[in-house]
Design a protein around this motif. Sequence first.
Motif, PDB file in Angstrom:
ATOM      1  N   ASP A   1       0.807  -1.221   0.000  1.00  0.00           N
ATOM      2  CA  ASP A   1       0.000   0.000   0.000  1.00  0.00           C
ATOM      3  C   ASP A   1       0.842   1.274   0.000  1.00  0.00           C
ATOM      4  N   PHE A   2       1.902   1.270   0.781  1.00  0.00           N
ATOM      5  CA  PHE A   2       2.664   2.494   1.020  1.00  0.00           C
ATOM      6  C   PHE A   2       4.083   2.301   0.479  1.00  0.00           C
ATOM      7  N   THR A   3       4.377   2.889  -0.660  1.00  0.00           N
ATOM      8  CA  THR A   3       5.690   2.722  -1.268  1.00  0.00           C
ATOM      9  C   THR A   3       6.192   4.059  -1.795  1.00  0.00           C
ATOM     10  N   GLY A   4       7.502   4.128  -1.975  1.00  0.00           N
ATOM     11  CA  GLY A   4       8.124   5.323  -2.520  1.00  0.00           C
ATOM     12  C   GLY A   4       8.765   6.192  -1.450  1.00  0.00           C
ATOM     13  N   PRO A   5       9.675   7.057  -1.847  1.00  0.00           N
ATOM     14  CA  PRO A   5      10.389   7.910  -0.888  1.00  0.00           C
ATOM     15  C   PRO A   5       9.488   8.899  -0.164  1.00  0.00           C
ATOM     16  N   GLN A   6       8.326   9.243  -0.764  1.00  0.00           N
ATOM     17  CA  GLN A   6       7.437  10.162  -0.067  1.00  0.00           C
ATOM     18  C   GLN A   6       6.815   9.504   1.161  1.00  0.00           C
TER      19      GLN A   6
END
Length: 877
Positions: A312-317
């Motif tokens: 669900d929650f991916t990436g540098p942000q």
Amino acid sequence: MARVNLRAAFMNGLESTVTAQQVFINRVDEVAAFGRSVGGLYRMLDESEVSPVVDRAQGRRNVLTFYGVGGIGKSTLSHELERRFLADAAAEGRDDVVTLRLDVSEDGACDIENLLLRLRAGLGRLGDRWPAFDLALASYWARAHPGEALQEFLDTSPTLRRAARSVGLGDQIAESVRQVDPAGLGGLAGLAHRAALATYRTIRDRVREGRLLSDCELFAELVEADADYETLSYFPYLLAWDLEQRPRRGRSVGRPRVCVFLDTFEVVNGRTDRALERFVQRCVYLMPNVLFVITGRNRVDWADAGVGSELDFTGPQCWPNLHFSNDTIEPRQHLVGYLSDSDADSYLSEALTRDGRPAMSAAIRERIIAGGQGLPLYLDLSVSHFAALLARGGQPEVADFGGSFTAVATRSIRDLPRDERDLVRTAALIDRVGAELLRAGRPGVPDGCVARFLRRPFLTHDDAYERPYALHTALRQAIGEADRTLPDGWSDRDRRETAIRLLAWLGERAGASGGRVATAQALESGLKLAAEHGVFDDWMVRATQRLVEAGQWTELGAGLAGVPAEQPEYRAIRAAIQGVRLRRTGKVEEAIAVLSDADASVRPGSLTAHLVRVHLAHALRNHGQYTEASAIYQDLLGGEFDATARYWLCDYDYLNGRFATALASLHGQQGRGPEGEGERLRLLGHVWRVNARFDEAAAAYRDAIVLARSEGLAAAEAKALANLAQTACWSADTVTVSEAATRARELLDLVPNPVELVKIRSAEAVAQAMAGATGEARTAVGDTRQLADRIAYRGGHTLADVAEILLGTLVGDHAGARRTRAALDERTRTSGGNIYWVPIVSSWIDGPASAAESGPAVDWVDGPVAALGRWAEVVAG
């Protein structure tokens, strides 16, 4: 290392002057990183204008990762960080600092219910009031586990039991419920499901009225959402919200500090299927006010671009500190390296001492350091070997040390007496062991020998688990290689025969008397043995079916994702589990494909083949392929799944109007347990109902209701109540229909089943038509079709057709009734079921005599004239 060296001291004999020291070498950078991570996280939380618990879009800075190869000392580092964290808190006089440790490789450790309850138990040391989580959990538990006491579940797992009892978790949650509903505590205590329902409905109603935790965003949504693992995986948000409300305590300078240690994380993020990792990641993301320290072999890739949609929650942000480009800001990711030569020498010098000086000579230490190349586990085994040589009265020489890791493992085996060599080989076959399991694997070994072996320094011990002893994974693998070079080493046949004995012992643990958790853990270990050693036992099939029937299919076999194996029965069980998961989540066509492939590859006639085929038949039936399903059920007669097959063949006879055949079979089916008996009673009721013998049908359904109520089977009672409403509606008994519908809907709040809601609404449509409430009846027919479309339930339109034809007949719209009858005829012929409805509705339109002569052939219980005459009288009356 501390535990290994402490035990080494007891191996040296009474006269030895060598002492073991507790040593934790170097890792200065890692320890400092942990300290900076704790400070940085809580400083950020204190300085944030809006808490990241509330602002869920804020990037998360609550994950510290240590990763590296096996045997490098990651688990030791994790334990040491926890010890220092608690020691520093005690030195400061803080009573608001808690830790939770979770080795995710343990069986059942990542079951979402187990994980959340362990988190809640750990937080319970900060205080007993966690209202948002406790009330939402009570609402979930009442619906997901009707009739099952939460305390009983807490007691099934040794780890969870110890954590829960340390804080009185059951009492804490019960008190939270009591604050809202003093009379409804039975829902949590696991009394009758009506008490559970009362608890849930009280909480839900107060939420809807805005009188309960209205300031906790999404609390209402989580309380009212379906009671499944998907919903439960968002409950960590409630724990974080409750933690955010905690006041400062005692001499605390800031907010409470919580640290969760997740060890052996490669079990989670080393899989091809990332479903389990998605649940764990949600937990970490939704608790930004808790520091998670992750140790494992793999780097965490959550901040990487292109991870995909599985998480669900991916990436540098989302994870600004976990990106590979970050090498300064804590908490972040750290590669744990090998010890330097100087650090390794410090460890060897301090691990064993004589009169305050190193027991090992400089030459021996140099030889070990050259061979170990900084691998801490290598150093541990070398220290153990040195202590063993001293214990035998020998003087260790330089030549006794060095070599490859496998060579060190070989020496460790050689150091042991013959019986203990067999025990360490046994322990290397399986993830965790205990005295009973070892005795089962090596039945000829004396008890005293087993007891001595369990005190050996290379075994780790954690009494939180039923099988508390374990070899390091790297050591297990090395022992398997090393054993092949020993004169008395085991052959593949020796390993297989021992694995068979271990599997048999696990089968006893998974017997009918074992609880759900014990059965699931035994099955998981059994499947690992099957995958690694090619062994198999039929109890694994029965345990799989038992857990599936209990609804525990969500996480079953999750620990085996990506494990290759040539054993066909093992692969077939994995496919059966996957097929169940796909079917229960609405992916019926995919389930059919998976199960068909497994059916083609497993040995015909085996119990495993029967398991695959019974679930293939269920999937085909769900897909409306009744004929294909019935052929499989026919083939299963006389085997392990005979009772299941006979029931569904009876249902197939009923759907095709072979009522006498169905009744004869049903009268001969007894003793399938309360769930099976309830199904039998309901199917009897179905036959009587469509034959317009409403009194017999109602009696069968009422028997089913009484049985379900006495056994605490809320889902079964809801079905029987819906069927009772479907019967009473034809007698224009609006009171019974209303009461049964109301009670059924209450239970369906507890155990959602949208198919039953369709049946209830269709019964209400019939009752309103019979009562002359034309407008209400038309609305109910429309509602039935909408509900059926929403869940892709084809049978719902059949029920709506019948109600619509009844309504058209009663109001004199015979042309409309005939048009709907044509649609009904086409629908039932296509599906291959429910064919009896066409002659029934024809008896209203054309009269019973004409209806008996036309349409599909139906074997009415007492003949077509009597049966269709009764149906004609329904409308005439």
